[in-house]
Motif scaffolding. Structure first.
Motif, mmCIF file in Angstrom:
data_model
loop_
_atom_site.group_PDB
_atom_site.id
_atom_site.type_symbol
_atom_site.label_atom_id
_atom_site.label_comp_id
_atom_site.label_asym_id
_atom_site.label_seq_id
_atom_site.Cartn_x
_atom_site.Cartn_y
_atom_site.Cartn_z
ATOM 1 N N SER A 9 0.820 -1.214 0.000
ATOM 2 C CA SER A 9 0.000 0.000 0.000
ATOM 3 C C SER A 9 0.855 1.266 0.000
ATOM 4 O O SER A 9 1.775 1.397 0.812
ATOM 5 C CB SER A 9 -0.900 0.055 1.236
ATOM 6 O OG SER A 9 -1.479 1.347 1.329
ATOM 7 N N ARG A 11 -0.040 3.862 1.230
ATOM 8 C CA ARG A 11 -0.341 4.562 2.494
ATOM 9 C C ARG A 11 0.519 4.039 3.649
ATOM 10 O O ARG A 11 0.379 4.490 4.796
ATOM 11 C CB ARG A 11 -1.829 4.446 2.807
ATOM 12 C CG ARG A 11 -2.628 5.337 1.862
ATOM 13 C CD ARG A 11 -4.117 5.092 1.796
ATOM 14 N NE ARG A 11 -4.737 4.374 2.841
ATOM 15 C CZ ARG A 11 -5.480 4.909 3.831
ATOM 16 N NH1 ARG A 11 -5.654 6.206 3.876
ATOM 17 N NH2 ARG A 11 -6.042 4.150 4.712
ATOM 18 N N SER A 15 -1.921 2.412 6.411
ATOM 19 C CA SER A 15 -2.822 1.659 5.537
ATOM 20 C C SER A 15 -3.645 0.602 6.273
ATOM 21 O O SER A 15 -3.245 0.084 7.317
ATOM 22 C CB SER A 15 -2.024 1.019 4.399
ATOM 23 O OG SER A 15 -1.624 -0.281 4.713
ATOM 24 N N GLN A 16 -4.787 0.311 5.707
ATOM 25 C CA GLN A 16 -5.657 -0.736 6.244
ATOM 26 C C GLN A 16 -5.052 -2.120 5.967
ATOM 27 O O GLN A 16 -5.194 -3.041 6.759
ATOM 28 C CB GLN A 16 -7.047 -0.648 5.593
ATOM 29 C CG GLN A 16 -7.781 0.639 5.899
ATOM 30 C CD GLN A 16 -8.097 0.772 7.383
ATOM 31 O OE1 GLN A 16 -8.742 -0.092 7.972
ATOM 32 N NE2 GLN A 16 -7.625 1.849 7.985
ATOM 33 N N THR A 17 -4.389 -2.241 4.836
ATOM 34 C CA THR A 17 -3.730 -3.511 4.509
ATOM 35 C C THR A 17 -2.683 -3.852 5.567
ATOM 36 O O THR A 17 -2.512 -5.009 5.939
ATOM 37 C CB THR A 17 -3.074 -3.404 3.108
ATOM 38 O OG1 THR A 17 -4.076 -2.971 2.186
ATOM 39 C CG2 THR A 17 -2.512 -4.730 2.645
ATOM 40 N N PRO A 84 -3.534 -3.525 -1.247
ATOM 41 C CA PRO A 84 -4.890 -3.050 -1.530
ATOM 42 C C PRO A 84 -5.220 -3.380 -2.981
ATOM 43 O O PRO A 84 -4.300 -3.565 -3.786
ATOM 44 C CB PRO A 84 -4.806 -1.535 -1.364
ATOM 45 C CG PRO A 84 -3.441 -1.208 -0.928
ATOM 46 C CD PRO A 84 -2.574 -2.412 -1.126
ATOM 47 N N VAL A 85 -6.501 -3.421 -3.294
ATOM 48 C CA VAL A 85 -6.922 -3.562 -4.690
ATOM 49 C C VAL A 85 -6.872 -2.187 -5.335
ATOM 50 O O VAL A 85 -7.475 -1.233 -4.839
ATOM 51 C CB VAL A 85 -8.364 -4.112 -4.783
ATOM 52 C CG1 VAL A 85 -8.824 -4.141 -6.239
ATOM 53 C CG2 VAL A 85 -8.452 -5.493 -4.152
ATOM 54 N N TYR A 86 -6.128 -2.074 -6.420
ATOM 55 C CA TYR A 86 -6.120 -0.840 -7.227
ATOM 56 C C TYR A 86 -6.592 -1.230 -8.626
ATOM 57 O O TYR A 86 -5.888 -1.940 -9.352
ATOM 58 C CB TYR A 86 -4.713 -0.236 -7.279
ATOM 59 C CG TYR A 86 -4.413 0.750 -6.151
ATOM 60 C CD1 TYR A 86 -5.149 0.763 -4.967
ATOM 61 C CD2 TYR A 86 -3.383 1.669 -6.269
ATOM 62 C CE1 TYR A 86 -4.873 1.662 -3.948
ATOM 63 C CE2 TYR A 86 -3.098 2.587 -5.254
ATOM 64 C CZ TYR A 86 -3.847 2.572 -4.096
ATOM 65 O OH TYR A 86 -3.559 3.465 -3.083
ATOM 66 N N ILE A 87 -7.748 -0.760 -9.003
ATOM 67 C CA ILE A 87 -8.358 -1.072 -10.312
ATOM 68 C C ILE A 87 -8.261 -2.576 -10.594
ATOM 69 O O ILE A 87 -7.630 -3.029 -11.568
ATOM 70 C CB ILE A 87 -7.743 -0.240 -11.469
ATOM 71 C CG1 ILE A 87 -7.499 1.209 -11.069
ATOM 72 C CG2 ILE A 87 -8.643 -0.301 -12.698
ATOM 73 C CD1 ILE A 87 -8.720 2.008 -10.658
ATOM 74 N N ASP A 88 -8.845 -3.321 -9.669
ATOM 75 C CA ASP A 88 -9.000 -4.780 -9.783
ATOM 76 C C ASP A 88 -7.725 -5.593 -9.586
ATOM 77 O O ASP A 88 -7.768 -6.822 -9.645
ATOM 78 C CB ASP A 88 -9.612 -5.191 -11.141
ATOM 79 C CG ASP A 88 -11.090 -4.809 -11.225
ATOM 80 O OD1 ASP A 88 -11.609 -4.230 -10.243
ATOM 81 O OD2 ASP A 88 -11.710 -5.078 -12.260
ATOM 82 N N THR A 120 -7.032 -5.790 0.765
ATOM 83 C CA THR A 120 -8.195 -4.986 1.134
ATOM 84 C C THR A 120 -8.720 -4.298 -0.123
ATOM 85 O O THR A 120 -7.956 -3.982 -1.032
ATOM 86 C CB THR A 120 -7.855 -3.895 2.171
ATOM 87 O OG1 THR A 120 -6.895 -3.000 1.592
ATOM 88 C CG2 THR A 120 -7.306 -4.481 3.451
ATOM 89 N N SER A 121 -10.039 -4.075 -0.126
ATOM 90 C CA SER A 121 -10.642 -3.369 -1.270
ATOM 91 C C SER A 121 -11.732 -2.446 -0.737
ATOM 92 O O SER A 121 -12.103 -2.512 0.439
ATOM 93 C CB SER A 121 -11.281 -4.385 -2.225
ATOM 94 O OG SER A 121 -12.463 -4.903 -1.644
ATOM 95 N N GLY A 122 -12.259 -1.590 -1.648
ATOM 96 C CA GLY A 122 -13.456 -0.820 -1.307
ATOM 97 C C GLY A 122 -14.639 -1.775 -1.273
ATOM 98 O O GLY A 122 -15.309 -1.925 -0.257
ATOM 99 N N ASP A 123 -14.865 -2.460 -2.385
ATOM 100 C CA ASP A 123 -16.003 -3.390 -2.404
ATOM 101 C C ASP A 123 -15.849 -4.584 -3.335
ATOM 102 O O ASP A 123 -16.746 -5.407 -3.415
ATOM 103 C CB ASP A 123 -17.299 -2.634 -2.744
ATOM 104 C CG ASP A 123 -17.241 -1.945 -4.102
ATOM 105 O OD1 ASP A 123 -16.297 -2.228 -4.867
ATOM 106 O OD2 ASP A 123 -18.131 -1.121 -4.382
ATOM 107 N N HIS A 124 -14.733 -4.711 -4.073
ATOM 108 C CA HIS A 124 -14.601 -5.888 -4.924
ATOM 109 C C HIS A 124 -13.143 -6.206 -5.263
ATOM 110 O O HIS A 124 -12.266 -5.359 -5.109
ATOM 111 C CB HIS A 124 -15.384 -5.706 -6.237
ATOM 112 C CG HIS A 124 -14.805 -4.653 -7.135
ATOM 113 N ND1 HIS A 124 -15.110 -3.321 -7.025
ATOM 114 C CD2 HIS A 124 -13.899 -4.748 -8.147
ATOM 115 C CE1 HIS A 124 -14.450 -2.639 -7.949
ATOM 116 N NE2 HIS A 124 -13.701 -3.482 -8.636
ATOM 117 N N LEU A 152 -13.712 -3.358 2.543
ATOM 118 C CA LEU A 152 -13.928 -2.436 3.666
ATOM 119 C C LEU A 152 -15.240 -1.665 3.556
ATOM 120 O O LEU A 152 -15.842 -1.309 4.570
ATOM 121 C CB LEU A 152 -12.760 -1.462 3.762
ATOM 122 C CG LEU A 152 -11.400 -2.126 3.972
ATOM 123 C CD1 LEU A 152 -10.279 -1.121 3.851
ATOM 124 C CD2 LEU A 152 -11.350 -2.793 5.334
#
Ligand SMILES: Cc1cc2nc3c(=O)[nH]c(=O)nc-3n(C[C@H](O)[C@H](O)[C@H](O)COP(=O)(O)O)c2cc1C
Length: 222
Positions: A9, A11, A15-17, A84-88, A120-124, A152
């Protein structure tokens, strides 16, 4: 027993990851491991340029932090990859590391090690990123023992819930290292992969002298 966490990440510490990686490392620590986390964002990495000098001579054209980070990964018994997931997909920081480590595939540089992945992702797409990271470890010869992916945005308590699962994953990782756990399906994969590279390296000997020598040293080729 050493377990290293790699956080992709940008961040870093915030980061959350990192929270998921920390939970895995805490579980591994409870089971007796020494742990360390590397946040890729704080290191200087150049993009891979496909020059292939490292296949001919034992050196890299770039003077950056990659050799130091790779050495730490190779010293560890267990590797936790997190992104983190960045654009899938994974982040650019994680992909940069993956591409720079790609030569490790033909010399099976993580052979005999264990690993796992978190995302971790926003939703997918957190599940497919976990699968991808574990597949990468497996291609390098390591044995993935599981993964945790968390979306998340779906639940405000998602990260706290996933931390418990991640801690258990860390214990499983440490237990697998301690007992040299064997999974028949993974063993079969590694054997098949070795056979494939045995054929490639035998044919490519003049092109990839270092990898050929490494395989002979390991008694994988003769
Ligand atoms: C450039 C960018 C791309 C993203 N792409 C996705 C995506 O494809 N799917 C998704 O569910 N979340 C996506 N997200 C959200 C992040 O995956 C999510 O916020 C993640 O938990 C951040 O982790 P971190 O705090 O460890 O950096 C994206 C965020 C950014 C900044």
């Amino acid at each position: 027993m050493k377990v290293i966490g790699i956080n992709g990440s940008p961040r870093g510490e915030n980061s959350q990851t990192k929270r998921l990686i920390d939970a895995v490392l805490n579980g591994a620590q409870e089971a007796g491991a020494d742990v360390e986390t590397i946040h890729l964002i704080y290191y200087d990495f150049k993009f891979r340029n496909a020059c292939s000098i490292c296949l001919q001579q034992e050196k890299c054209v770039f003077l950056d932090d990659f050799p130091r980070v790779y050495a730490k990964i190779k010293e560890a018994d267990g590797i936790v990859l997190g992104s983190p997931v960045y654009i899938d997909l994974v982040t650019a920081q994680m992909k940069m590391l993956i591409d720079r480590m790609a030569d490790g595939i033909q010399c099976q540089s993580l052979s005999g090690k264990y690993g796992c992945a978190v995302a971790t992702s926003g939703d997918h797409a957190e599940g497919s990123v976990v699968t991808y990271l574990n597949h990468f470890l497996q291609m390098l010869g390591a044995n993935p023992v599981g993964g945790v992916g968390v979306a998340l945005g779906r639940d405000s308590h998602a990260i706290e819930k996933a931390e418990g699962e991640a801690r258990e994953l860390g214990k499983t990782l440490a237990f697998s290292i301690q007992t040299r756990r064997k999974d028949p399906a993974l063993e079969e994969f590694h054997q098949r992969y070795r056979k494939r590279f045995e054929d490639v390296l035998s044919g490519e000997k003049p092109e990839w002298p270092l990898d050929y020598d490494y395989w002979v040293q390991q008694a994988w080729l003769w």
